[in-house]
Design a protein around this motif. Structure first.
Motif, PDB file in Angstrom:
ATOM      1  N   GLU A 128     -11.979  14.430  37.668  1.00  0.00           N
ATOM      2  CA  GLU A 128     -13.010  14.587  36.635  1.00  0.00           C
ATOM      3  C   GLU A 128     -14.108  13.545  36.809  1.00  0.00           C
ATOM      4  N   ARG A 173     -16.245  14.606  39.845  1.00  0.00           N
ATOM      5  CA  ARG A 173     -17.062  15.772  39.508  1.00  0.00           C
ATOM      6  C   ARG A 173     -18.237  15.363  38.621  1.00  0.00           C
ATOM      7  N   GLU A 189     -20.275  17.032  45.113  1.00  0.00           N
ATOM      8  CA  GLU A 189     -20.031  18.474  45.066  1.00  0.00           C
ATOM      9  C   GLU A 189     -18.907  18.952  45.963  1.00  0.00           C
ATOM     10  N   GLU A 190     -18.520  18.147  46.949  1.00  0.00           N
ATOM     11  CA  GLU A 190     -17.630  18.743  47.953  1.00  0.00           C
ATOM     12  C   GLU A 190     -16.179  18.814  47.492  1.00  0.00           C
ATOM     13  N   LEU A 191     -15.910  18.265  46.326  1.00  0.00           N
ATOM     14  CA  LEU A 191     -14.572  18.399  45.760  1.00  0.00           C
ATOM     15  C   LEU A 191     -14.570  19.662  44.897  1.00  0.00           C
ATOM     16  N   LEU A 192     -13.962  20.732  45.386  1.00  0.00           N
ATOM     17  CA  LEU A 192     -14.096  22.005  44.668  1.00  0.00           C
ATOM     18  C   LEU A 192     -13.286  22.036  43.372  1.00  0.00           C
ATOM     19  N   ILE A 230     -10.885  23.836  42.220  1.00  0.00           N
ATOM     20  CA  ILE A 230     -11.032  25.194  41.704  1.00  0.00           C
ATOM     21  C   ILE A 230     -10.198  25.444  40.452  1.00  0.00           C
ATOM     22  N   CYS A 231      -8.980  24.916  40.409  1.00  0.00           N
ATOM     23  CA  CYS A 231      -8.121  25.250  39.269  1.00  0.00           C
ATOM     24  C   CYS A 231      -8.367  24.333  38.077  1.00  0.00           C
ATOM     25  N   GLY A 232      -9.339  23.436  38.188  1.00  0.00           N
ATOM     26  CA  GLY A 232      -9.732  22.636  37.048  1.00  0.00           C
ATOM     27  C   GLY A 232      -8.729  21.566  36.661  1.00  0.00           C
ATOM     28  N   SER A 237      -5.206  21.944  36.939  1.00  0.00           N
ATOM     29  CA  SER A 237      -3.932  22.429  36.403  1.00  0.00           C
ATOM     30  C   SER A 237      -2.836  22.486  37.467  1.00  0.00           C
ATOM     31  N   LEU A 238      -3.045  21.756  38.548  1.00  0.00           N
ATOM     32  CA  LEU A 238      -2.026  21.608  39.580  1.00  0.00           C
ATOM     33  C   LEU A 238      -1.615  22.968  40.165  1.00  0.00           C
ATOM     34  N   SER A 239      -2.622  23.763  40.447  1.00  0.00           N
ATOM     35  CA  SER A 239      -2.344  25.088  40.989  1.00  0.00           C
ATOM     36  C   SER A 239      -3.013  25.328  42.334  1.00  0.00           C
ATOM     37  N   CYS A 240      -3.777  24.358  42.809  1.00  0.00           N
ATOM     38  CA  CYS A 240      -4.384  24.522  44.123  1.00  0.00           C
ATOM     39  C   CYS A 240      -4.413  23.145  44.776  1.00  0.00           C
TER      40      CYS A 240
END
Lengths: 410, 105
Positions: free
Chosen positions: B25, B28, B33-36, B38-40, B42-45
């Protein structure tokens, strides 16, 4: 003089936001405008039915970028307005506040609208959807004075909402038209597992239920009447029965869509059939893909990057291996691949341990895995899905053998 | 309080740190920007993979959960100091730490 952007993005969700960022990363030097129909800057949408509804994360923490960053990146945000028409030869869009905005390249990322119920009472006060922040805030403001919530639809949204509401101490009745939950995305063992978990957590689940009407008291919803006559009292009703793609202006402008208009057809570079018009995210269907919308953050992100590179003259075709996640209670579901069209499933692990995977095969090849509290299978199974691996089902079923140790015969 | 992030192009960025938020966080919010992610978070990617290069004395990182280890294991660029930045919460003793964004998969 009419406002004009060299690249205009329509839609302020994950796809639209990532498109703007990816354009700048790829060196796009022209002006960028982003039109969003919500009054707020882009935010993490999946959290709405999870941490945000549960009150575990404030909205500040959901913002995909801090407010000032859009300025720094010279991305002009035009929020709180909706595009209602597109003239792709004049390269102009018209917004619902009667302004017209010109563009050089258009990236359409408008996503979808929650599909409404069609029965009487569907638009009563107290009937909610969970698609955007406004929806969620209305629901949150109604919760303190509500005890019984009816959730219509047993997909990801409905189940995630039911889980949060139980944790908040609400009585929840979940109604599903099919004979099992998650019927559209998972095979029966996964459906039955989630059904049992939700029942254990106190959710009343009614399957195979048609709804005849939403009933009202004093102008607000008071319950759900089923086609079999049963009446279910509810202080609030949440409808989670899927989305309809927000593609009206593209269709009217002549962009090619699937039969049935379930999505705008795009090629491997996210181009539509209209000149200089790209389309990304929930409202697209890849021409050479599985023929369905892939409604996920990952797809929105990858398509955004694909479109941005193509706009910048560095085209790279998209080869999507979809993945999804859903958190309910202490259960973490991670899916790799698309199970669509499977003809065989193999269970790894056992359901009693609440740690297992269901492997989907088609013509002997692994096409997808649903992994429940089994991140290792999710990670290692990806290679099997990517390789379209032909694997002996007996090996897949033996959870003492890590998936990475299974030789791949493609 | 701050920490330093080395991006993939080798540039160093000083990031103002908010205590109690994850490194993801914080990164971001700093506009890297290069840190995507994606799952926000939630430990899913594994799209917020970083390396912890330099940790000030006295600072301790939370240990990795099994899920984090499993997700990291999928990376072609796994190193002993790999972490998912969404799983490391910034605490005051980490002031001055240095991290590196892992290569794109």
């Amino acid at each position: 003089m009419m406002e004009r952007f060299d690249c205009m993005i329509v839609g302020g969700g994950h796809g639209g936001a990532q498109a703007a960022i990816a354009l700048r990363q790829a060196g796009f030097a022209g002006s960028i405008g982003l039109i969003g129909d919500e009054p707020v800057i882009p935010y993490d949408r999946p959290a709405l039915s999870k941490e945000y509804l549960a009150g575990k994360k404030s909205f500040d923490r959901l913002q995909l970028r801090p407010p000032e960053l859009w300025n720094e990146r010279e991305v002009v945000l035009r929020l709180g307005r909706r595009v209602i028409a597109l003239d792709s030869s004049a390269k102009v869009v018209v917004c619902d506040n009667d302004t017209a905005i010109g563009y050089g390249v258009l990236i359409w990322a408008a996503g979808g609208e929650p599909r409404p119920l069609s029965c009487p009472g569907h638009n009563l006060s107290g009937v909610h959807t969970i698609r955007n922040k406004g929806d969620c805030d209305r629901l949150l403001s109604a919760l303190p004075t509500s005890q019984h919530i009816a959730v219509i639809g047993g997909g990801y949204i409905g189940l995630e909402a039911a889980a949060v509401l139980r944790e908040l101490g609400k009585e929840v009745t979940l109604l599903e038209a099919q004979d099992r939950v998650l019927a559209r995305v998972a095979a029966e063992p996964v459906s039955r597992f989630y059904e049992a978990e939700h029942r254990t957590h106190g959710v009343e689940i009614l399957l195979g239920t048609g709804i005849s009407e939403l009933t009202a008291r004093d102008g607000a919803v008071s319950g759900v009447r089923l086609q079999n006559g049963t009446a279910i009292a509810a202080d609030q009703v949440i409808v989670g029965i899927g989305i309809m793609p927000a593609i009206g202006p593209l269709l009217a402008a002549g962009a090619e869509a699937t039969r049935g208009e379930t999505g705008i057809l795009v090629d491997d570079f996210c181009r539509t059939t209209l000149p200089d018009v790209y389309c990304i995210g929930d409202c697209t269907i890849m021409r050479d893909g599985p023929g369905i919308r892939i409604e996920s953050v990952q797809n929105a992100n990858e398509q955004a990057q694909t479109a941005a590179k193509a706009v910048c003259g560095k085209p790279q075709p998209l080869r999507l291996v979809p993945w999804f996640w859903s958190n309910q209670y202490d259960l973490r579901l991670q899916t790799i691949g698309l199970s669509l069209g499977y003809d065989q499933t193999v269970l790894r692990g056992n359901l009693v341990d609440r740690e297992f995977s269901l492997v989907y095969l088609k013509d002997g090849a692994v096409i997808a895995l649903d992994c429940i509290n089994a991140t290792r299978d999710y990670v290692q199974g990806r290679k099997l899905v990517e390789a379209h691996a032909h694997v002996d089902p007996a090996l897949l079923a033996d959870d003492r053998i890590p998936l990475k140790d299974i030789a791949i015969a493609a | 309080m701050q920490f330093t992030v080395k991006t993939r192009d080798g540039d160093l960025h000083s990031v103002e740190a908010h205590v109690g938020l994850s490194l993801m966080e914080n990164i971001r919010s700093a506009g890297i920007e290069e840190l995507l992610a994606i799952c926000g978070g939630s430990l899913s990617c594994a799209t917020c993979h970083i390396y912890i290069e330099n940790l000030p004395g006295g600072a301790e990182l939370s240990s990795k959960s099994q899920d984090e280890e499993d997700l990291l294991e999928a990376s072609d660029y796994l190193k002993p100091n790999s972490r998912l930045s969404c799983q490391v919460v910034f605490q005051p003793p980490m002031d001055g730490m240095r991290i590196v964004v892992a290569p794109d998969e």
